[in-house]
Design a protein around this motif. Sequence first.
Motif, PDB file in Angstrom:
ATOM      1  N   TYR A 133       0.808  -1.225   0.000  1.00 62.21           N
ATOM      2  CA  TYR A 133       0.000   0.000   0.000  1.00 62.21           C
ATOM      3  C   TYR A 133       0.839   1.273   0.000  1.00 62.21           C
ATOM      4  CZ  TYR A 133      -3.502  -3.442   1.262  1.00 62.21           C
ATOM      5  OH  TYR A 133      -4.311  -4.549   1.271  1.00 62.21           O
ATOM      6  N   GLY A 134       2.139   1.127  -0.135  1.00 67.04           N
ATOM      7  CA  GLY A 134       2.994   2.305  -0.152  1.00 67.04           C
ATOM      8  C   GLY A 134       3.545   2.624   1.224  1.00 67.04           C
ATOM      9  N   PHE A 135       3.679   3.913   1.504  1.00 68.41           N
ATOM     10  CA  PHE A 135       4.363   4.373   2.706  1.00 68.41           C
ATOM     11  C   PHE A 135       3.422   5.124   3.638  1.00 68.41           C
ATOM     12  CE2 PHE A 135       7.516   4.346  -0.722  1.00 68.41           C
ATOM     13  CZ  PHE A 135       8.456   3.487  -0.184  1.00 68.41           C
ATOM     14  N   SER A 136       3.773   5.113   4.912  1.00 68.64           N
ATOM     15  CA  SER A 136       3.030   5.906   5.895  1.00 68.64           C
ATOM     16  C   SER A 136       3.407   7.370   5.728  1.00 68.64           C
ATOM     17  CB  SER A 136       3.370   5.445   7.315  1.00 68.64           C
ATOM     18  OG  SER A 136       4.723   5.772   7.620  1.00 68.64           O
ATOM     19  N   GLU A 137       2.587   8.226   6.284  1.00 67.37           N
ATOM     20  CA  GLU A 137       2.859   9.673   6.215  1.00 67.37           C
ATOM     21  C   GLU A 137       4.194  10.006   6.884  1.00 67.37           C
ATOM     22  OE1 GLU A 137       2.506  13.176   4.654  1.00 67.37           O
ATOM     23  OE2 GLU A 137       1.077  11.588   4.228  1.00 67.37           O
ATOM     24  N   ALA A 138       4.522   9.303   7.970  1.00 69.69           N
ATOM     25  CA  ALA A 138       5.784   9.558   8.682  1.00 69.69           C
ATOM     26  C   ALA A 138       6.993   9.262   7.795  1.00 69.69           C
ATOM     27  CB  ALA A 138       5.843   8.720   9.963  1.00 69.69           C
ATOM     28  N   VAL A 139       6.897   8.222   6.982  1.00 69.04           N
ATOM     29  CA  VAL A 139       8.005   7.892   6.076  1.00 69.04           C
ATOM     30  C   VAL A 139       8.109   8.952   4.989  1.00 69.04           C
ATOM     31  CG1 VAL A 139       8.883   6.190   4.414  1.00 69.04           C
ATOM     32  CG2 VAL A 139       7.909   5.418   6.589  1.00 69.04           C
ATOM     33  N   TYR A 140       6.961   9.366   4.427  1.00 73.38           N
ATOM     34  CA  TYR A 140       6.990  10.446   3.424  1.00 73.38           C
ATOM     35  C   TYR A 140       7.615  11.719   4.003  1.00 73.38           C
ATOM     36  CZ  TYR A 140       4.207   8.074  -0.171  1.00 73.38           C
ATOM     37  OH  TYR A 140       3.766   7.209  -1.148  1.00 73.38           O
ATOM     38  N   GLN A 141       7.298  12.029   5.271  1.00 72.33           N
ATOM     39  CA  GLN A 141       7.837  13.240   5.909  1.00 72.33           C
ATOM     40  C   GLN A 141       9.355  13.177   6.041  1.00 72.33           C
ATOM     41  OE1 GLN A 141       6.092  16.028   6.782  1.00 72.33           O
ATOM     42  NE2 GLN A 141       4.333  15.070   5.835  1.00 72.33           N
ATOM     43  N   LYS A 142       9.877  11.996   6.311  1.00 72.64           N
ATOM     44  CA  LYS A 142      11.320  11.811   6.533  1.00 72.64           C
ATOM     45  C   LYS A 142      12.108  11.780   5.216  1.00 72.64           C
ATOM     46  CE  LYS A 142      14.786  10.294   9.258  1.00 72.64           C
ATOM     47  NZ  LYS A 142      15.597  11.282   9.905  1.00 72.64           N
ATOM     48  N   ALA A 143      11.446  11.385   4.134  1.00 72.21           N
ATOM     49  CA  ALA A 143      12.135  11.208   2.849  1.00 72.21           C
ATOM     50  C   ALA A 143      12.632  12.534   2.282  1.00 72.21           C
ATOM     51  CB  ALA A 143      11.202  10.538   1.857  1.00 72.21           C
ATOM     52  N   GLN A 144      13.822  12.473   1.688  1.00 72.97           N
ATOM     53  CA  GLN A 144      14.377  13.653   1.030  1.00 72.97           C
ATOM     54  C   GLN A 144      14.117  13.655  -0.472  1.00 72.97           C
ATOM     55  OE1 GLN A 144      16.786  12.111   3.523  1.00 72.97           O
ATOM     56  NE2 GLN A 144      17.973  13.847   4.221  1.00 72.97           N
ATOM     57  N   GLN A 145      13.718  12.500  -1.003  1.00 73.80           N
ATOM     58  CA  GLN A 145      13.492  12.405  -2.444  1.00 73.80           C
ATOM     59  C   GLN A 145      12.614  11.191  -2.730  1.00 73.80           C
ATOM     60  OE1 GLN A 145      17.221  12.252  -4.543  1.00 73.80           O
ATOM     61  NE2 GLN A 145      16.294  12.367  -6.541  1.00 73.80           N
ATOM     62  N   LYS A 146      11.889  11.249  -3.861  1.00 76.38           N
ATOM     63  CA  LYS A 146      11.131  10.101  -4.340  1.00 76.38           C
ATOM     64  C   LYS A 146      11.526   9.876  -5.799  1.00 76.38           C
ATOM     65  CE  LYS A 146       7.048  11.826  -3.714  1.00 76.38           C
ATOM     66  NZ  LYS A 146       5.607  12.063  -3.619  1.00 76.38           N
ATOM     67  N   ILE A 147      11.770   8.607  -6.148  1.00 76.62           N
ATOM     68  CA  ILE A 147      12.036   8.291  -7.544  1.00 76.62           C
ATOM     69  C   ILE A 147      11.099   7.176  -7.991  1.00 76.62           C
ATOM     70  CG2 ILE A 147      14.452   9.043  -7.406  1.00 76.62           C
ATOM     71  CD1 ILE A 147      15.231   6.061  -7.598  1.00 76.62           C
ATOM     72  N   SER A 148      10.834   7.138  -9.277  1.00 74.07           N
ATOM     73  CA  SER A 148       9.994   6.112  -9.872  1.00 74.07           C
ATOM     74  C   SER A 148      10.819   5.329 -10.881  1.00 74.07           C
ATOM     75  CB  SER A 148       8.803   6.770 -10.574  1.00 74.07           C
ATOM     76  OG  SER A 148       8.078   5.807 -11.318  1.00 74.07           O
ATOM     77  N   LEU A 149      10.701   4.013 -10.844  1.00 73.29           N
ATOM     78  CA  LEU A 149      11.386   3.186 -11.841  1.00 73.29           C
ATOM     79  C   LEU A 149      10.581   3.107 -13.135  1.00 73.29           C
ATOM     80  CD1 LEU A 149      12.760   0.198  -9.732  1.00 73.29           C
ATOM     81  CD2 LEU A 149      13.956   2.245 -10.494  1.00 73.29           C
ATOM     82  N   SER A 150       9.272   3.280 -13.026  1.00 73.37           N
ATOM     83  CA  SER A 150       8.405   3.162 -14.200  1.00 73.37           C
ATOM     84  C   SER A 150       7.010   3.625 -13.816  1.00 73.37           C
ATOM     85  CB  SER A 150       8.358   1.698 -14.640  1.00 73.37           C
ATOM     86  OG  SER A 150       7.406   1.508 -15.673  1.00 73.37           O
TER      87      SER A 150
END
Length: 157
Positions: free
Chosen positions: A108-125
């Motif tokens: 189901y993806g990531f929790s809001e806390a993980v999104y808050q901590k992330a510095q970047q998001k990348i997509s493979l496709s």
Amino acid sequence: MNIKLIAIGKTDNKNLQLLIEEYQKRLSFYIKFDLEIIPDIKNAKNLSESQQKEKEGELILSKLAPTDFLILLDENGKSFSSVEFANELQKKMNAGIKTLTYVIGGPYGFSEAVYQKAQQKISLSKMTFSHQMVRLFFIEQVYRGFTILRNEPYHHQ
């Protein structure tokens, strides 16, 4: 720089596991690379989608050091060509980042806390792949990135 990939759940397919191990071995000639598997959440079918994301998020965050640069593999992240991704790796190395930590979330993806901590998001496709296949594709792309940076004959343009 070290690169760490955190993923939820083990790889059941033996053939995929062998390929993942092959690319991990190849990568070891370029950089210290760790694949850290977080076991599947027990009794996940009894949890709501948000509860499962929260539990997985807590486990993901517990695996991070304060100095880790966190990048999520997320369908809504920025897309790169292989050469662009190699250049992105080089930028991170030039910036003096000690550990570059990539995370493949649960179903189901990531929790809001993980999104808050992330510095970047990348997509493979833009396509959706199984979480087990994403591990292989990602590790192969990191390996490809290092061969591009070293002008080795693996990648053809």
